[in-house]
Design a protein around this motif. Structure first.
Motif, short mmCIF file in Angstrom:
data_model
loop_
_atom_site.label_atom_id
_atom_site.label_comp_id
_atom_site.label_asym_id
_atom_site.label_seq_id
_atom_site.Cartn_x
_atom_site.Cartn_y
_atom_site.Cartn_z
N GLU A 1 -3.92 7.88 -1.62
CA GLU A 1 -3.77 6.67 -0.81
C GLU A 1 -5.08 5.87 -0.80
O GLU A 1 -5.08 4.67 -0.57
CB GLU A 1 -3.27 7.01 0.60
CG GLU A 1 -4.29 7.65 1.50
CD GLU A 1 -4.80 6.67 2.54
OE1 GLU A 1 -4.36 5.52 2.56
OE2 GLU A 1 -5.68 7.07 3.32
N HIS B 1 0.83 -1.21 0.00
CA HIS B 1 0.00 0.00 0.00
C HIS B 1 0.87 1.26 0.00
O HIS B 1 0.57 2.24 -0.69
CB HIS B 1 -0.93 -0.02 1.22
CG HIS B 1 -1.68 1.25 1.45
ND1 HIS B 1 -2.58 1.77 0.54
CD2 HIS B 1 -1.65 2.14 2.48
CE1 HIS B 1 -3.07 2.90 1.01
NE2 HIS B 1 -2.53 3.16 2.18
N HIS C 1 -4.29 13.30 6.41
CA HIS C 1 -4.92 12.18 5.69
C HIS C 1 -5.85 11.43 6.63
O HIS C 1 -6.70 10.68 6.19
CB HIS C 1 -3.87 11.27 5.02
CG HIS C 1 -3.54 10.01 5.74
ND1 HIS C 1 -2.55 9.92 6.69
CD2 HIS C 1 -4.07 8.77 5.66
CE1 HIS C 1 -2.50 8.68 7.15
NE2 HIS C 1 -3.41 7.96 6.55
N HIS D 1 3.02 7.78 4.65
CA HIS D 1 1.81 8.32 5.28
C HIS D 1 1.21 7.40 6.36
O HIS D 1 0.57 7.87 7.28
CB HIS D 1 0.76 8.69 4.23
CG HIS D 1 -0.01 7.51 3.71
ND1 HIS D 1 0.48 6.70 2.71
CD2 HIS D 1 -1.20 6.99 4.07
CE1 HIS D 1 -0.39 5.75 2.47
NE2 HIS D 1 -1.42 5.89 3.27
N ASP D 2 1.43 6.09 6.22
CA ASP D 2 0.90 5.15 7.22
C ASP D 2 2.00 4.58 8.11
O ASP D 2 1.85 3.49 8.64
CB ASP D 2 0.16 4.00 6.51
CG ASP D 2 -1.27 4.36 6.11
OD1 ASP D 2 -1.83 5.31 6.68
OD2 ASP D 2 -1.81 3.67 5.24
FE LIG Z 1 -2.96 4.64 3.71
#
Ligand SMILES: [Fe+2]
Length: 178
Positions: free
Chosen positions: A109, A22, A88, A51-52
């Protein structure tokens, strides 16, 4: 920050393989969008990639998702990139998306989930995938139901029409697999 440093930061948190996938897909889409806008593809890519980053630690505490990432990345990444990461997950962090980058990350995303799910349904995977088939999947609420269509449409707030956004995203993810 260099790209390889960013990738090392990500993997140091021991994300599950699907989360690495991802992250890479998000990176690819963000790079493609940056090229489209004439923005910095390296930095936008890194923002997608990371981002994660806090996900392995915030699975049970969604209100911490984005907040922990901010603490982990502060001083390592430019503040506007860290903010986009926090935004996000604005529904929990309260950091509302404001900039083109913020909206681009939210849409990018999210669309990766829809495209990856659609590819799984096709014998040829990503190959030959068309915008119109993804648009159809967007209308089919039962398909990949957890993927927010609303967030995908935030690409418009980033300044790119949905059709173009989907085309760029498909292209980016195709390139990623090649
Ligand atoms: Fe994500």
């Amino acid at each position: 920050m260099e790209r390889e440093q960013a990738f090392a930061l990500l993997t140091a948190e021991q994300p599950e393989p699907h989360m690495v996938q991802h992250a890479l897909a998000s990176e690819a889409v963000m790079q493609r969008l940056a090229e489209h806008f004439g923005e910095d593809a390296l930095l936008w890519g890194i923002t997608g990639l990371l981002h994660d980053i806090d996900f392995p630690h915030t699975r049970e505490t969604p209100e911490q998702h984005g907040v922990q990432a901010e603490a982990m990345l502060a001083g390592k990444l430019a503040p506007e990139l860290v903010y986009a990461i926090k935004a996000h997950n604005s529904e929990y962090t309260g950091a509302e998306p404001k900039t083109r980058l913020d909206y681009a990350l939210r849409a990018a995303e999210t669309v990766t989930g829809l495209i990856a799910a659609a590819a799984l349904m096709r014998p040829t995977g990503m190959e030959g995938m068309e915008v119109k088939s993804i648009k159809k999947k967007m209308k089919d609420k039962a398909f990949a139901a957890s993927v927010s269509r609303e967030r995908i449409r935030e690409c418009e707030q980033a300044g790119v029409p949905l059709d173009t956004f989907l085309a760029l995203s498909i292209e980016a993810m195709q390139g990623q697999q090649a």
